[in-house]
Scaffold this motif. Sequence first.
Motif, short mmCIF file in Angstrom:
data_model
loop_
_atom_site.label_atom_id
_atom_site.label_comp_id
_atom_site.label_asym_id
_atom_site.label_seq_id
_atom_site.Cartn_x
_atom_site.Cartn_y
_atom_site.Cartn_z
N GLY A 19 0.79 -1.23 0.00
CA GLY A 19 0.00 0.00 0.00
C GLY A 19 0.82 1.27 0.00
N ALA A 20 2.15 1.15 -0.06
CA ALA A 20 3.00 2.33 -0.08
C ALA A 20 2.86 3.07 -1.41
N ASN A 21 3.10 4.36 -1.37
CA ASN A 21 3.10 5.20 -2.58
C ASN A 21 4.30 6.13 -2.47
N PRO A 22 5.50 5.62 -2.82
CA PRO A 22 6.73 6.35 -2.51
C PRO A 22 6.79 7.77 -3.06
N PHE A 23 6.31 7.96 -4.30
CA PHE A 23 6.46 9.26 -4.94
C PHE A 23 5.17 9.69 -5.62
N THR A 24 4.86 10.97 -5.53
CA THR A 24 3.81 11.57 -6.34
C THR A 24 4.45 12.73 -7.08
N TYR A 25 4.18 12.79 -8.39
CA TYR A 25 4.89 13.76 -9.22
C TYR A 25 4.01 14.20 -10.37
N ASP A 26 3.89 15.49 -10.53
CA ASP A 26 3.09 16.08 -11.60
C ASP A 26 4.01 16.95 -12.45
N PRO A 27 4.23 16.60 -13.74
CA PRO A 27 5.17 17.37 -14.56
C PRO A 27 4.74 18.81 -14.81
N THR A 28 3.47 19.12 -14.53
CA THR A 28 3.06 20.52 -14.67
C THR A 28 3.64 21.37 -13.54
N GLN A 29 4.11 20.69 -12.48
CA GLN A 29 4.83 21.36 -11.39
C GLN A 29 6.18 20.65 -11.25
N PRO A 30 7.07 20.82 -12.21
CA PRO A 30 8.27 19.98 -12.33
C PRO A 30 9.24 20.08 -11.17
N ARG A 31 9.12 21.08 -10.33
CA ARG A 31 10.04 21.21 -9.21
C ARG A 31 9.37 20.93 -7.87
N THR A 32 8.22 20.26 -7.93
CA THR A 32 7.52 19.85 -6.72
C THR A 32 7.31 18.35 -6.75
N ILE A 33 7.59 17.69 -5.64
CA ILE A 33 7.45 16.23 -5.60
C ILE A 33 6.97 15.81 -4.21
N GLY A 34 6.11 14.79 -4.20
CA GLY A 34 5.69 14.20 -2.95
C GLY A 34 6.55 12.98 -2.64
N ILE A 35 7.07 12.88 -1.44
CA ILE A 35 7.93 11.76 -1.04
C ILE A 35 7.38 11.17 0.25
N ARG A 36 7.08 9.87 0.24
CA ARG A 36 6.58 9.17 1.41
C ARG A 36 7.30 7.82 1.50
N LEU A 37 8.46 7.81 2.14
CA LEU A 37 9.26 6.59 2.23
C LEU A 37 9.24 5.97 3.61
N ASN A 38 8.58 6.64 4.55
CA ASN A 38 8.51 6.11 5.92
C ASN A 38 7.06 6.00 6.39
N ASP A 39 6.15 5.76 5.45
CA ASP A 39 4.76 5.52 5.82
C ASP A 39 4.65 4.15 6.48
N GLN A 40 3.48 3.83 7.02
CA GLN A 40 3.34 2.60 7.78
C GLN A 40 3.51 1.36 6.90
N ALA A 41 3.01 1.40 5.67
CA ALA A 41 3.15 0.25 4.78
C ALA A 41 4.62 -0.05 4.50
N SER A 42 5.41 0.99 4.23
CA SER A 42 6.84 0.79 3.97
C SER A 42 7.54 0.21 5.19
N LYS A 43 7.19 0.72 6.37
CA LYS A 43 7.80 0.21 7.60
C LYS A 43 7.37 -1.23 7.87
N ASP A 44 6.11 -1.54 7.58
CA ASP A 44 5.61 -2.89 7.82
C ASP A 44 6.38 -3.92 7.00
N VAL A 45 6.65 -3.60 5.75
CA VAL A 45 7.36 -4.55 4.88
C VAL A 45 8.79 -4.75 5.36
N LEU A 46 9.47 -3.66 5.71
CA LEU A 46 10.83 -3.79 6.24
C LEU A 46 10.82 -4.58 7.55
N ALA A 47 9.83 -4.33 8.39
CA ALA A 47 9.75 -5.05 9.66
C ALA A 47 9.50 -6.54 9.44
#
Length: 451
Positions: free
Chosen positions: A217-245
């Motif tokens: 259920g992780a969604n590491p990156f959200t990116y819209d090229p209409t805003q090329p210098r803005t990016i969403g980063i979610r690498l420590n959400d609960q799903a990512s942590k659950d898989v590593l755990a």
Amino acid sequence: MTVKRRRLRHAMAMVAAATALAACSAGGGEPGAGKASNCANEIPKKNLPVVTMWGWYPNMNLVVDNFNRLNDEVQVCWTNVGQGGDEYDKFQTAITAGSGAPDVIMIEMDRIPTFQIQNALVDIRRYGYEQVKENYGEGAWKDVSVGDAIYGVPVDGGPVAMIYRKDIFEKYGITPPKTWAEYEQAAQKVKDAGGPLFGDFAANVSALTMALQIQKGANPFTYDPTQPRTIGIRLNDQASKDVLAYWERLVRKGLVGTEDQFTPEYISGVINGRYATYISAAWAPGYLTGAGVGQGEDTGKWAVAPLPQWDPDNPVQVNWGGSAFSVTSQAKNPELAAKVAYGLYADDESLSHGWKNQIIFPLNLKALNSPEFVDHKVPFFDGQQANKEVYVPAANAYQGVTYSPFGQYYFDAMTKQVSALIQGSVTAEQAADRLHEDVVTYAREQGFTVQ
């Protein structure tokens, strides 16, 4: 490896690539001139315009020859300037120099945003996309897209599944686990009976780790090229942590190994029955066969089952790997270049040769859903109809992901944290938090606003 050392390594590679580019460039053919230099192939129709192309598929000579034979509008001049990173270094040098790139380039899908943000690739929607869009599934197109723009034509993919040793499963009374909870239970059962490791959690397969986190259920990156210098980063959400755990627990309990994959030592372990399962992509049988697995005394011992799920009532299929043909912004005639990108590896003979020789897992639906491919009895899997039972359903259900413009940095940073996790110097939660902080810092240093 520190951030500074990673950047120094990249800079040194770029200097080396600059030196090599002139000798390896496929350039020289002006569309309409019917001339090209440094081609790895013969051009049979010399009166036609020529499009230059870089690529590294093992059967590229056949693919290019088939295209040139079948096409009466344009011909392809193909050059292999290196595989993967070697090619990308040369392409990056050409981007920086403003010249020296081919018209069409083979590129792994997760690298597309890296070059798109530099305006090095062409959006090919206006060059015939509507005529070919039904040839590929939604997930395949998403993987070559940045926002609504299309920056490549998908060729091969890597739906992920669980390859396993039939003899080990039979010996210990294991049936293919349908969930990750069942996977852990089976691993414990085999260990308690004195059996081998059930699998491997490696630091050097960050793309696979990302895929398994996305499955949760992780969604590491959200990116819209209409805003090329803005990016969403979610690498420590609960799903990512659950898989590593999850994998940390299996490592600590001694249920799985931690050997780097794609090494002689790992392959030796696979051949010698050190691992009961191998979580990998649809291209793995070809890789394993080439490495000597499934031969001699090892023949007939392998089978494949669907990837275990977190929620079997809501299955999620993921992908590892895959390449496309992209049109570069240095293409002299983007419309002709797009015609090449759409047409390469799209004829029946090339597709058939590719999958029969385990070179590609085809994404072109006329191959992917053909009875010959679907019903194929795969020799590596002892005649199992692996495509019908596992890989084709997984490919058709795959929804695609959003990659970031700095994918290689992210994968390197992931490797660093997973290595620390394996060594026991950080917990799963700490690894995810540190990875997130590292990549966010890097993104900001590159001028991005991080959401």
